[in-house]
Enzyme design. Structure first.
Site, PDB file in Angstrom:
ATOM      1  CD  GLU A 138      -3.036  -0.929   0.144  1.00  0.00           C
ATOM      2  OE1 GLU A 138      -3.080   0.129  -0.507  1.00  0.00           O
ATOM      3  OE2 GLU A 138      -3.794  -1.870  -0.067  1.00  0.00           O
ATOM      4  CB  SER A 153     -65.543  -1.695   9.898  1.00  0.00           C
ATOM      5  OG  SER A 153     -66.527  -2.244   9.050  1.00  0.00           O
TER       6      SER A 153
END
Length: 778
Positions: free
Chosen positions: A101, A383
């Site tokens: 890296e 309902s």
């Protein structure tokens, strides 16, 4: 020297330099200006760079979700991380990381101009040499900590800020600390972050127990964790490992012989393959699965990145949430669920502010963030719609008193031959609005909606946060496609005196830089205090009156109100299921402190055995009762106060109310137990056309076999195999299918969406418009 001589010499010099000199000077000036502008721009970008701290560098970058008490309930994006201190990081791993890296890690100052030039040269000649671009290890750490790693986000501004912060980090922290931060920060695949975590996941041992080959494999994983997965892609994993080993040789971290020996080792050596695809979760995450899924949806709607390290503080009451979960999933909960396929969706909100207190999206669900039934809008509400679309608007716009006389006599939908009936195929004559609501009679509800008119009813619903893609009609007065979240928020407006608060879950978001954003509900008055009070008083009777449809939900000594809703099968399915079978069962109720809506049923109600029996329709009520009773333990038990513009009176053997100046027809008489023949008269064709009672797009046929005793409004569309297998994703655009439904035993014409719920649908946004269906009964 005379002036003439000076002038002559200047002219000679100009002729001597010529045009090339001037071009060079202009180029130098231009470059100087560019450098000056670049420095200025860099200074500006650096000044506006995000803040970076020890916490930012050392903590994970997951989105952490908290309950209302600040306890972590979920970590999104980094649910698995085992932190390792610098002294426990093996030298071999440090050397491998540096070799692959950032070879100049120990000598650079956060940025490395030499490395940038090397990377550029490598790109030009096409040989990577193991380098990963021009970023140093410190720059990569900064990117992982405060910036997006997406290539599209790598702008000039972002790169400048990244470089500046890398210099700052290198100045403030030692190289060993930076290495520690990096080793614990990198994403290693499969929702795991940090190399220690990956070591445990892949090899079931800590970093200091890995051999050289395994260490090199881990060091190379962050570049492409999926591509280099040693279980799924061993070939590429080996190539990447060998690249790391070769870089270590070039960097003189290991010998040629060591590299050769390590390269001979299989990348599968020591792998624990069963753990590789395992996704760890938070301990409490399973309890709040549905709630978290909606938090994720809210975060996305607000534009937050789930992997940016945000802290999200929610309104979740974990105690109530766990209780709901256990009621739904523990076999000894007393809920009497018939089987594991019987499902539930429930939402509880605070009427004072719209905070979603708890939400249950399923039961017996093993899929993380699967279908959230609490927010799905593809099942008829039955309902529970009556207070919202029929009686609430009647009080608000027509000033109906609670004793308003309404005819429960034979009724045919205007312009059709479709007769509306109740569960008992009887008619009670002229009854009060209170009685009609308590007993959940269908015909009085639809007659009330006719009087109100569809436009005003729709306007009332819009004020309660319910918007529909397609126009509503009369049938929607006894059933519409809404979610438990929408219903809980709508009923909350009855509870608090008429104010609608948009339900919300996120209270505050704190970014990694410390910026806090607070959120709340948008609110407005949806109805008068008189409407809210009178509706609440009638809805109390649903739970307390011996004839009430919701007596199973009643909690002793608690002031509360609520409404039931059940939905029967379409007429062409009545022969396939028992006569009293239902597709859905609802209960929505509230106190002054909490509002809770519950749906129960099956995802695929058309499959054999996937029906709700008459006794099972009470499960929604029982779930409400147990949940509300527990949640209300430490809250004040307060009754609702009568507003000053509401008058108390006594009619029809009951305490009644009316709005000042609107006592109604005091001479109107109500009758009980009237026979159908006594009240037949001309009521079949009496219709107020402003109700816009046109049918839904699918024109329905007459069903002579309906168990209601009359013709139904059932659509004769025959289901195909897809009906059984389709999963729903909010079902926003489904064409509606009208079917014969039963609410609390009342049969009526109900609209049912074509696609029953599936099992993998994503969470729904509550603000989406819903394709609303037709009729449902209480």
């Amino acid at each position: 020297m005379s002036s003439d001589e000076t002038y002559s010499r200047m002219r000679k010099n100009q002729r001597h330099h010529g045009p090339v000199f001037h071009i060079i000077m202009w180029i130098i000036l231009f470059v100087f200006l560019l450098i000056l502008m670049g420095c200025g721009m860099f200074a500006y970008y650096a000044a506006t760079a995000p803040k970076i701290s020890y916490h930012t560098l050392s903590s994970d970058n997951s989105t952490t979700i908290y309950d209302k008490n600040g306890k972590v309930i979920s970590r999104l994006g980094m649910q698995n991380r085992d932190y390792v201190k610098q002294q426990d990081i093996p030298d071999n791993l440090k050397n491998a990381i540096i070799s692959i890296e950032d070879r100049h890690f120990y000598s650079d100052k956060g940025v490395d101009p030499i490395r940038i030039i090397e990377a550029a040269g490598s790109d030009l000649i096409g040989s990577g040499g193991g380098l990963q671009g021009g970023s140093t290890l410190t720059q990569q750490l900064v990117k992982l900590s405060v910036f997006s790693t997406k290539s599209s986000d790598q702008t000039l501004k972002r790169k400048a800020q990244e470089a500046w912060l890398a210099i700052k980090v290198d100045r403030d922290y030692s190289k060993q600390q930076i290495m520690e931060f990096y080793v614990n920060k990198v994403y290693m695949g499969n929702n795991s972050y940090g190399m220690q975590t990956a070591s445990q996941l892949l090899f079931h041992k800590p970093l200091n127990k890995l051999d050289l080959s395994q260490t090199a494999l881990l060091a190379g994983l962050p570049q492409a964790p999926v591509a280099y997965n040693p279980v799924h892609n061993p070939k590429y994993a080996q190539m990447r490992r060998d690249t790391v080993l070769e870089a270590m040789v070039r960097n003189k971290s290991i010998s040629r012989a060591q590299a050769d020996q390590a390269e001979k080792e299989s990348v599968k050596k020591g792998l624990h393959t069963k753990n590789v695809d395992k996704t760890p979760t938070q301990k409490d995450e399973k309890y709040a699965d549905g709630y978290i899924s909606q938090v994720i949806q809210e975060l996305k709607n607000k534009g937050y990145n789930l992997t940016s390290g945000n802290k999200v503080y929610t309104n979740l009451d974990m105690s109530t949430q766990k209780h709901m979960y256990k009621l739904a999933n523990d076999k000894n909960s007393g809920m009497d669920f018939p089987n594991k396929n019987f499902q539930i969706g429930a939402t509880m909100v605070d009427p004072h502010n719209g905070k979603v207190v708890s939400m249950l999206g399923s039961r017996k669900q093993n899929v993380l963030f699967g279908l959230n039934r609490a927010v799905q809008t593809d099942r008829s509400s039955g309902s529970t719609m009556k207070p919202l679309m029929d009686y609430g608007p009647a009080i608000e716009y027509l000033k109906y008193p609670t004793y308003q006389p309404i005819k429960d006599t034979p009724f045919t939908y205007p312009g059709t031959g479709k007769e509306l009936n109740d569960f008992d195929n009887k008619h009670e004559g002229t009854i009060t609005m209170r009685q009609a609501l308590i007993e959940s009679r269908n015909i009085p509800a639809i007659r009330t909606l006719q009087a109100v008119g569809i436009p005003q009813a729709t306007n009332f619903l819009n004020g309660l946060g319910m918007k529909f893609k397609q126009p509503l009609d009369l049938q929607n007065g006894i059933g519409a496609y809404i979610s438990t979240e929408q219903e809980a928020a709508a009923y909350a407006a009855f509870a608090n005196g008429g104010i609608y608060h948009k339900p919300y879950m996120i209270n505050k978001v704190v970014t990694p830089t410390g910026e806090a954003k607070h959120y709340g509900s948008t609110s407005h008055r949806a109805m008068s205090t008189a409407t809210a009070f009178m509706m609440t008083d009638m809805l109390k009777g649903v739970m307390t009156d011996p004839k009430g449809s919701g007596t199973a939900a009643k909690i002793d000594d608690l002031y509360e109100a609520g409404k039931t809703g059940t939905v029967q099968y379409p007429g062409n399915y009545l022969g396939k299921f028992p006569k009293d079978a239902s597709m859905d069962s609802w209960f929505t109720g509230y106190t002054k402190n909490l509002s809770l809506s519950v749906w129960t049923g099956y995802d695929r109600p058309l499959e054999d055995g996937h029906y709700v029996s008459q006794s099972q329709t009470k499960i929604a009520q029982k779930f409400y009762k147990e949940t509300m009773e527990k949640a209300s333990e430490n809250l004040p038990n307060e009754n609702w106060d009568k507003p000053s513009d509401v008058v108390k009176t006594h009619k029809d053997h009951a305490t009644q109310y009316y709005i000042v100046g609107y006592p109604g027809d005091s001479d109107a008489k109500v009758s009980h137990n009237s026979t159908q023949s006594e009240q037949a008269s001309n009521d079949k064709s009496v219709v107020n056309n402003n109700s816009n009672s046109s049918q839904n797009k699918n024109e329905s046929k007459t069903d002579d076999d309906a168990t209601s005793g009359g013709t139904s409004a059932a659509n004769e569309e025959t289901p195909n195999d897809d009906n059984k297998n389709n999963s729903t994703n909010n079902n926003q655009d489904n064409n509606n299918q009208t079917d014969n439904s039963q609410n609390d035993g009342n049969q009526t014409n109900n609209t049912q969406n074509k696609n029953p719920q599936g099992t993998q649908s994503q969470p729904t946004n509550v603000d989406n418009e819903n394709n609303n269906g037709g009729n449902s009964n209480p």
